[in-house]
Every structure is written in structure tokens, then in C-alpha cells.
Write an enzyme that holds these catalytic residues in place. Structure first.
Site, short mmCIF file in Angstrom:
data_model
loop_
_atom_site.label_atom_id
_atom_site.label_comp_id
_atom_site.label_asym_id
_atom_site.label_seq_id
_atom_site.Cartn_x
_atom_site.Cartn_y
_atom_site.Cartn_z
N ARG A 121 0.87 -1.19 0.00
CA ARG A 121 0.00 0.00 0.00
C ARG A 121 0.90 1.23 0.00
O ARG A 121 1.69 1.43 0.94
CB ARG A 121 -0.92 0.01 1.22
N HIS B 105 -7.50 0.92 -6.31
CA HIS B 105 -7.62 0.02 -5.16
C HIS B 105 -8.20 -1.30 -5.69
O HIS B 105 -9.34 -1.67 -5.41
CB HIS B 105 -8.54 0.64 -4.10
N GLN C 17 -9.80 -4.15 -3.48
CA GLN C 17 -11.13 -3.79 -2.97
C GLN C 17 -12.20 -4.14 -4.00
O GLN C 17 -13.27 -4.65 -3.66
CB GLN C 17 -11.18 -2.30 -2.65
N ASP D 180 -17.43 6.55 -1.55
CA ASP D 180 -16.18 6.43 -0.79
C ASP D 180 -15.97 7.78 -0.09
O ASP D 180 -16.64 8.77 -0.41
CB ASP D 180 -15.01 6.13 -1.76
N CYS E 130 -16.31 1.01 0.59
CA CYS E 130 -15.11 0.23 0.93
C CYS E 130 -14.75 0.35 2.41
O CYS E 130 -14.06 -0.50 2.94
CB CYS E 130 -13.95 0.64 0.04
N ARG F 208 -13.11 -9.06 1.34
CA ARG F 208 -11.69 -8.75 1.12
C ARG F 208 -10.85 -10.01 1.36
O ARG F 208 -9.92 -10.31 0.61
CB ARG F 208 -11.22 -7.62 2.06
N1 CP Z 1 -11.21 -0.51 2.47
C1 CP Z 1 -9.95 -0.54 2.91
O1 CP Z 1 -8.98 -0.70 2.16
O2 CP Z 1 -9.83 -0.39 4.26
P1 CP Z 1 -8.49 -0.17 5.07
O3 CP Z 1 -7.94 1.18 4.68
O4 CP Z 1 -8.88 -0.23 6.51
O5 CP Z 1 -7.50 -1.25 4.70
N1 NVA Z 2 -10.10 6.59 -1.17
C1 NVA Z 2 -9.72 6.10 0.14
C2 NVA Z 2 -9.90 4.62 0.22
C3 NVA Z 2 -9.63 4.05 1.59
C4 NVA Z 2 -9.74 2.55 1.63
C5 NVA Z 2 -8.30 6.50 0.44
O1 NVA Z 2 -7.43 6.39 -0.44
O2 NVA Z 2 -8.02 6.93 1.57
#
Ligand code: CP
Ligand code: NVA
Length: 331
Positions: free
Chosen positions: A110, A137, A140, A233, A273, A301
Site C-alpha cells: 500500500r 484500489h 477492494q 467512498d 469500501c 476482502r
Molecule cells: N477498504 C480498505 O482498504 O480499508 P483499510 O484502509 O482499513 O484497509
Molecule cells: N479513497 C480512500 C480509500 C480508503 C480505503 C483513500 O485512499 O483513503
């Protein structure tokens, strides 16, 4: 561990062809029903056990689902939290990749820039998985598609509408993964916060292949009209905290609340998400109401990522998964 097969990575949604995405989702269904039936990381002498899971940004679901999923499949998740490794401040992505790929079976990362994931993959002879970046993502979306399939019975021909920050990672992934599954994807957000031209072009190309379609609009009502799936989101993604006040005003017309849901199909389901901010991108009544499938989505997930990891190991010639065609026989 050596293989002549091409190493497969999952850096963005379109890295899987439509047939491959369907195969991963079918494997996820199978593995959800039999959680310990596929063991690509088991210590049987042929494969490596450890999966490196690196976080440059915080996480709950991604962290727990990868750790649990790797353990379910006989492996060990090495979680590296933000700031714990040399990567990004003392050591390049390229050098990090060259070290990790000598020891681990898969690299999950990430991070912010998608270009970092590309550099990691270019220097790795084990699969690299995007666990969220600024642009996509994709893990997801595998979970989201699995959840829609469970609730609607199919993906092809289903209309999926996303409202809110339509320039963020989730909007891009809804668009690309949705059309890959043959869905009609509608994305709504304010001018200046819509998907970039190259993402829209890639989605249109994929839609032409699958029979899906793309609608990009500033009109929330047009996106919502008769939709089977409504998604949103946060309006303030990780790294955008300084813009929070402006963003809370900017996206107000795109809230998924009761009046928005009244425009969607009567049996529409709602995705988010998570983490969610009730009263902003989604109302409490909607996310906690009968049309919400967000807790199934969160659980999925785990199942979707297990299938993805096993599939990538199989395709890369690093493990064999029963029921998948041997790599050598694929055309
Ligand atoms: N939806 C998602 O990726 O959640 P987290 O940021 O908690 O991993
Ligand atoms: N768009 C959000 C998704 C979190 C899972 C972010 O990048 O923070």
C-alpha cells in the site's frame, strides 16, 4: 524456487483480462466455501511461506484480511507498518524489490504513487499486489464484485453507479473493474473531480470487449436513475487531509442518502469500501439500512484476496492450485 513462467502482478484492475477476473472470482467463491482447501504457501518443500505486506499508509481491513488470508493458506504474513522499513527514505524501491524477492513468495504494498508499484514489479521475480495507491484500489474491487455477484447473482449487464470524489482510487477501480466484468458503470462527481482521460479511454476499450458501458457525468441523478448497485467512498482520501474543509463542501450534492437511493432501483444494494463518514458521503440510514451490503463487502476482502494470491502464484509457476488449468497448457 525457480520458474520459466511469466511472473504475474496485480497493480491495477485491468491487469486481469475479463476471463481471468472471472476465474479469480470463481476461485474466491470456491475458497469461501472451503477456506483451507488451497495452500500455496504451505511448507511442503516447494514454495516459500512468507508474504511481505508493506504499508506506507494506515489500514484496518487490508492489513487484517491479508494477514488472515496468508495464514489460512499455510503461510506467514510479515506486516511492515508505515515508517518501519528503509523503503522510501533510505533505500530505493528497486533495491528493496531485489532484496524481498530473494526471500518472500509475494509482495503486497500500500503506497502513494502507482509508479512505485510498477518499479517494484519490474524488479521482482515474485508477484506484486497493489494494496491501494493514489490511483487504484484493485483488491477492494475484487471483493466488491464478489459481493455484488453474491447478492445479484451475476455481474454482466448490472448497472453500478459511483458518486462522490470521482477522481480518486476507488472511482478509477470501480470504472475499470466494473467494465471488465461487463457491467454498466456510471461515475458521477463535480467538474474537475472526474476520472482522467486515460482511465476513461482504458475503460471504454474494455467495455467494448465485454459489452459493458461507461457514463461519466456531473449529474448525480442521471447516474442514480434505476441503478442496481450504488457505491461511494470518503471525500477525503489518505493524504488529502489538508483539503478536508473544501472537500466537504465540494462533494455535498453527491451524498448517498435516502433521497439519492429513492432514484436507484428498488432492490439496489449499497457498497462502501470503508472507513465511512456518516453524514457526509453516506447517511447513517443508508449505510446501516437494509440495502447496505458493506459488511459482506468487508468480509469478502479476505476471500477475494486469498483467491488472488493463490491465482497469481499458480499463474507465475510458483505453486499449483487444483482446479486451475496448468500454466503450460494455457494459450
Ligand atoms: N477498504 C480498505 O482498504 O480499508 P483499510 O484502509 O482499513 O484497509
Ligand atoms: N479513497 C480512500 C480509500 C480508503 C480505503 C483513500 O485512499 O483513503
Amino acid at each position: 524456487m525457480s520458474s520459466s513462467a511469466t511472473i504475474r502482478h496485480f497493480l491495477k484492475d485491468t491487469d486481469l483480462t475479463p476471463a481471468e477476473q472471472a476465474e479469480v472470482l470463481e476461485l474466491a467463491v470456491r475458497m469461501k466455501a472451503a477456506p483451507y482447501s488451497v495452500q500455496p504457501f504451505a511448507a511442503d518443500g516447494s514454495g516459500r511461506k512468507t508474504v511481505a505486506v508493506i504499508f506506507d499508509k494506515t489500514s484496518t481491513r487490508t492489513r487484517v484480511s491479508f494477514a488472515t488470508g496468508v495464514a489460512d493458506m499455510g503461510g506467514n504474513a510479515l506486516i511492515i507498518n508505515p515508517g518501519e522499513a528503509q523503503i522510501g527514505h533510505k533505500e530505493s524501491v528497486e533495491d528493496t524489490a531485489k532484496v524481498l524477492e530473494r526471500m518472500v513468495s509475494t509482495i503486497v504494498w500500500r503506497t502513494s504513487a502507482h509508479s512505485g508499484l510498477v518499479a517494484m514489479a519490474e524488479n521482482s521475480r515474485v508477484p506484486v499486489i497493489n494494496a491501494l495507491c493514489d490511483d487504484y484500489h484493485p483488491c477492494q474491487l475484487l471483493a466488491d464484485l464478489l459481493t455484488v455477484k453474491e447478492h445479484k447473482g451475476e455481474l454482466k449487464g448490472v448497472t453500478m453507479s459511483y458518486l462522490g470524489d470521482a477522481a480518486n482510487n476507488m472511482a478509477n477501480s470501480y470504472l475499470l473493474a466494473g467494465v471488465t466484468a461487463g457491467m454498466h458503470v456510471r461515475i458521477a462527481g463535480p467538474e474537475g473531480y472526474l476520472p482522467a482521460g486515460d482511465i476513461v479511454a482504458a475503460a471504454e476499450e474494455r467495455a467494448a470487449e465485454t459489452g459493458g458501458s461507461v457514463l461519466i457525468t456531473t449529474d448525480a441523478n442521471a447516474a442514480l436513475e434505476g441503478a442496481d448497485v450504488v457505491a461511494t467512498d470518503t471525500w477525503v482520501s489518505m493524504g488529502q487531509e489538508a483539503e478536508k474543509e473544501a472537500r466537504l463542501q465540494l462533494f455535498r450534492e453527491y451524498s448517498v442518502d435516502e433521497s439519492a437511493m429513492a432514484l436507484a432501483a428498488g432492490d439496489a444494494v449499497v457498497l462502501h469500501c470503508l472507513p465511512a463518514y456518516r453524514g457526509y458521503e453516506i447517511s447513517a440510514g443508508v449505510i446501516d439500512g437494509p440495502q447496505s451490503i458493506v459488511w459482506d463487502e468487508a468480509e469478502n476482502r479476505l476471500h477475494a484476496q486469498k483467491a488472488l494470491m493463490a491465482w497469481l502464484m499458480h499463474q507465475s509457476g510458483l505453486a499449483a492450485v487444483d482446479g486451475l488449468q496448468p500454466v503450460a497448457e494455457r494459450v
